[in-house]
Design an enzyme around this catalytic site. Structure first.
Site, PDB file in Angstrom:
ATOM      1  N   ARG A 165     -28.136  -8.105  31.715  1.00  0.00           N
ATOM      2  CA  ARG A 165     -27.961  -7.999  33.160  1.00  0.00           C
ATOM      3  C   ARG A 165     -28.375  -6.608  33.630  1.00  0.00           C
ATOM      4  NH1 ARG A 165     -24.340  -5.778  36.300  1.00  0.00           N
ATOM      5  NH2 ARG A 165     -22.731  -5.464  34.712  1.00  0.00           N
TER       6      ARG A 165
ATOM      7  N   ARG B  49     -30.055  -1.263  30.445  1.00  0.00           N
ATOM      8  CA  ARG B  49     -28.865  -0.915  29.679  1.00  0.00           C
ATOM      9  C   ARG B  49     -28.991  -1.198  28.190  1.00  0.00           C
ATOM     10  NH1 ARG B  49     -24.307  -3.084  33.983  1.00  0.00           N
ATOM     11  NH2 ARG B  49     -24.610  -1.340  35.382  1.00  0.00           N
TER      12      ARG B  49
ATOM     13  N   GLY C 262     -14.386 -15.511  42.846  1.00  0.00           N
ATOM     14  CA  GLY C 262     -13.266 -16.383  43.203  1.00  0.00           C
ATOM     15  C   GLY C 262     -12.680 -16.053  44.564  1.00  0.00           C
TER      16      GLY C 262
END
Lengths: 274, 648
Positions: free
Chosen positions: B446, B341, B56
């Site tokens: 991710r 992960r 943003g």
């Protein structure tokens, strides 16, 4: 765990009164102020069974849960990441910004206190940081200091290849050290003059040490200093409370560098934008 | 209770990526075919940007520089507080400065594979292409990345890859990248191109004639509920990991902006894909308010182990070398401690389930630096990880230079989010979603140092380019407060706010949040089962009912009321939690961070079912009492062959 207001009859006790006591019993004196224009005062609360492994803000959470259940207004305080990096939290604890350890309030743990302690909790106090409610203050003056020049003008898409300009590692590391300022405001709160010099100097140093920051170096320092004066922060008299209370250990050297840059800029004819 | 948990609707597809050219040319081709808005007309267009994190903040600054009128919103006091600030390890880019065989194609390949083949190839390729520009941009802004003695940028390696492509600034890379974007944003605020709205929370999306035209927001200080209009709305409000109550997210991170947009018609994609990060500081008490991550970069030099024998409660340093199980090195010899992960987390859970966990409650594993300190010397370890070690010592009261760290997995990131097409536009025309708030690039898992890359790719380069195709049709007809759609949205927000305050029951928002979080962690966390998820859905419905009949929030809404803020966010987390469980239940395969106990290989690895589940699950909100509608976006792999992931 129970919290009671000293000056009001105890209305409820949520903890298990029969259970063996595990933690600390503390007396909290907290600044309560409904809004910026209302008069505030210190209010005393007793809180029991606080684990030394709790963070300071978790202790306040416990108090607030009690207050909500008792129908009292919980204590407003700012916080967000709770890992010492966002800079949102910060209160005066027994007169010290962020309390007895050189860290953020959220990283202060109750093992720094002992059973029976009395703890005074107050907001940052500075004209340029008006109180919003209780312990929460308005620090937007810091953003306006950044707006006045705390950046390098490089619109997206205009950057050269990253390796086009090598930066000596020593400069890069020193720039990084200054750039770790989290803008929490402890420096202002700790300073007897409520000066924002350490905050401003950290940014002037970060950008001034890098080759990318050179073109705007003179204008940056004169405009940022002018803006901090306009915001109503006090002048710097090199006391050093700022750096001693800074959770990121921003060095007083940054202030020397700012003064050096300011002098150079003024001699070179740079003047703040009005 | 409806017996049917969901229904299936029409499939959905991305139509914006030009698939008639090779993948390496699609992004430039899309930019060429897209329509532009000339600089004079940009001044007539208003864009709302919600959130000031890496996505943003960089988007608002870039759109302001381009000449649009931008209105930026954030809930903290300063845009510099957004939780991107807490990202530690680094940012990936395919610069190949190490000369170790990296390339755009390899970063693309690693990311698709790391995401366990549940992401869109076109988006990921674009991400890899743009990654190199991000580093250039950030260096020019003065981001003090780590450098070597020759003055050039340093790199390190991260989980799920075999090259060194991660740029970093000690353990504070997110902070430094965010300050770069923040400073660019403040520059635009000073220039007058960006209007700032601090301590303001988006509470609804205004949709007029099928287009996103504004937001309803609450000023968190005055309590005032206000409307803001625009030609396009960009949501960059981050992830929803706080649905688990305990997570590495900031306390204020929430799902409200994306959830309320979802209720206005934006599809929510893959909500069950959550990332449980393997290296966090274990939970210590029931008062715990958040979990703290220890950067994955620690796995470069730290070795993960547990005692070989269950119930071995000797202090770590008293356990001899041959009685330790370095289980990641044993199970995955080629990646060792640097497996992705999801795998590292699940293996930690497995050894703890076997009774070999360490620390209170047996919920922890060791991350040991003794070998690294011996090999590199303490000063070198300090220089690399000093701030992380200090943070660990501060929180636990233990010295990690002497005693091995104890770590345990914790909720960290959400790969799911609002569905967007290649242009990052949601199913509501005019509403764009960037950064963690969208679903687009990470598939079912991710890779480390890829969130910063995606946030900045979306904000600096992708969205500012794609949004012009939409705005080329603007500016749109002016609207004001009297428009029926606006009146309805404002009334809805006022009514909900009033309702939260008027219940006056016996439980605080935090108590509901904790209960929901524990339930989600137990039944929709690292391992999910059909039975558990059904139980969770039933229980969440009960929690929701109790929430709306037994909540206690004091004060009023015309003031600074942090309990009220929290209550509104918990209301949305409860609804989202149910959808996450429905999504997890319907996906009867394991992939990435989504592990269904019923679908595993004989070795206990996640077993995908590509025949039946190689799709994005995009969920449509339906009115109360009707089950959500599933829209499938088929995933096709032209360039990376579908294969069982192997890190052995």
């Amino acid at each position: 765990m129970t919290a009671t207001r000293h000056d009001a009859p105890m209305t409820s006790s949520v903890g298990n009164p029969g259970a063996e006591k595990r933690g600390m019993n503390l007396t909290l004196r907290i600044w309560r102020q409904q809004g910026p224009t209302v008069k505030g005062k210190m209010v005393t609360y007793k809180i029991t069974d606080i684990s030394p492994d709790m963070s300071f803000l978790e202790m306040l959470d416990v108090l607030n849960e009690q207050l909500i259940m008792q129908g009292d207004d919980p204590v407003a305080f700012d916080h967000d990441c709770r890992e010492g990096i966002c800079g949102m939290c910060g209160v005066m604890i027994n007169g010290q910004a962020h309390g007895p350890q050189q860290t953020t309030t959220c990283q202060l743990h109750m093992r720094s206190f002992k059973d029976g302690d009395s703890i005074d909790i107050e907001p940052w106090r500075a004209t340029a940081f008006p109180i919003i409610k209780d312990l929460a203050v308005d620090r937007r003056a810091f953003d306006r200091i950044i707006q006045s020049g705390g950046y390098i003008s490089v619109p997206t898409g205009t950057a050269p290849e990253a390796h086009a300009t090598p930066v000596p590692k020593a400069d890069s590391d020193a720039a990084f050290d200054a750039a770790t300022c989290i803008g929490c405001g402890a420096c202002v709160a700790a300073c007897p003059n409520a000066s924002s010099m350490l905050f401003t100097a950290a940014k002037v140093t970060h950008l001034g040490l890098l080759p990318q920051g050179q073109p705007e170096r003179n204008d940056r320092v004169v405009n940022m200093v002018a803006q901090q004066d306009r915001e109503g922060f006090g002048g710097c008299t090199n006391i050093g409370e700022c750096s001693a209370s800074c959770p990121k250990g921003i060095s007083m050297e940054t202030i020397s560098r700012l003064n050096h840059d300011l002098l150079g800029a003024l001699r070179a004819g740079a003047r703040p934008k009005s | 209770m409806s017996l049917e948990l969901f229904t299936e609707g029409e499939p959905i597809a991305d139509t914006k990526a030009p698939t008639d050219v090779p993948i390496g040319e699609r992004w430039s081709e899309r930019q060429f075919r897209g329509r532009l808005v000339n600089p004079t007309n940009r001044r007539k267009m208003t864009i709302i940007v919600v959130g000031t994190g890496l996505a943003g903040g960089s988007a608002a600054a870039t759109l302001g520089e381009a000449g649009y009128r931008v209105k930026s919103f954030w809930y903290q006091d300063s845009p510099r507080r957004a939780h991107s600030v807490a990202a530690q390890g680094g940012i990936n880019a395919a610069k190949n400065y190490r000369n170790d065989g990296d390339s755009v194609h390899r970063l693309f390949y690693d990311t698709v594979k790391g995401g366990d083949f549940r992401s869109r190839e076109d988006n990921v390729h674009r991400l890899a292409e743009v990654s190199v520009n991000i580093i250039d941009q950030c260096v020019a802004q003065g981001v003090p990345f780590a450098r070597e003695y020759g003055g050039l940028l340093d790199n390190r390696s991260f989980g799920g890859t075999q090259v060194s492509r991660t740029f970093y600034a000690r353990g504070q890379t997110g902070q430094q990248l965010l300050y770069g974007a923040y400073q660019a944003l403040e520059r635009q605020i000073a220039a007058g191109s960006v209007e700032q709205n601090a301590r303001t929370e988006m509470l609804d999306l205004i949709v007029v004639d099928g287009r996103a035209r504004g937001i309803v927001a609450r000023d968190l200080v005055s309590g005032e509920i206000s409307t803001h209009f625009a030609d396009a709305v960009v949501i960059a409000s981050g992830g929803y990991g706080n649905v688990f109550y305990l997570s590495t997210n900031a306390k204020g991170s929430n799902t409200t902006a994306i959830w309320r947009a979802h209720k206005r018609g934006a599809y929510f994609a893959n909500p069950c894909y959550t990332q449980i990060h393997p290296t966090c500081i274990p939970v210590k008490g029931d008062y715990q308010s958040k979990l703290t991550l220890m950067s994955e970069s620690l796995r470069n030099d730290g070795r993960v182990w547990v005692p070989k024998e269950r119930g071995d409660d000797r202090p770590a340093n008293d356990i001899p070398e041959d009685e330790r199980d370095y289980y990641l090195e044993r199970l995955y010899p080629s990646f060792g401690n640097l497996v992705p992960r999801d795998i590292a987390s699940r293996q930690a859970k497995n050894v703890c389930d076997e009774g070999r966990g360490v620390g209170p409650g047996g919920l922890g594993v060791y991350l040991d630096f003794a070998e690294a300190i011996k090999r590199l010397g303490r000063p070198a370890v300090e220089a690399k990880y000093g701030n992380l070690f200090d943070m660990y010592a501060q929180i636990t009261g233990e010295d990690p230079y002497v005693t091995p760290m104890r770590i345990f997995p914790a909720v960290h990131y959400t790969m799911g989010g609002l569905w967007v097409d290649y242009d990052l536009q949601s199913t509501i025309p005019g509403m764009f979603v960037i950064g963690e708030a969208n679903f687009s690039d990470h598939g079912a898992n991710r890779l480390g140092a890829s969130a910063l890359m995606q946030g900045l790719a979306d904000g600096y380069f992708v969205l500012p380019s794609t949004i012009s195709s939409y705005l080329a049709d603007g500016p749109f007809d002016k609207i004001d407060e009297s428009h029926p759609a606006v009146v309805e949205a404002v009334q809805g927000v006022q009514e909900q706010t009033q309702r939260l305050l008027s219940i006056n029951g016996n439980r605080t928002p935090a108590s509901f949040h904790r209960e929901l979080g524990q339930l989600m962690w137990d039944l929709c966390g690292m391992e999910r089962t059909d039975e558990g998820l059904r139980k969770a859905i039933d229980r969440i419905r009960e929690i929701r009912q109790e929430f709306w009949s037994n909540l206690k929030v004091g004060g009023d809404w015309h003031s600074f009321n942090q309990t009220l803020e929290h209550a509104g966010r918990v209301a949305d987390f409860i609804e989202l939690g149910e959808l996450m469980c429905v999504d997890a239940l319907h996906r009867r395969e394991s992939c990435g961070g989504h592990f269904r106990a019923e679908s595993q290989t004989p070795e206990g690895e996640a077993l995908r079912d590509d025949e039946n589940f190689a799709y994005v699950a995009a969920w449509e909100w339906t009115p109360e009492g009707q089950p959500p509608v599933l829209h499938k976006e088929n995933l096709e792999y032209e360039y990376v062959h579908l294969a069982q992931r192997s890190y052995k």
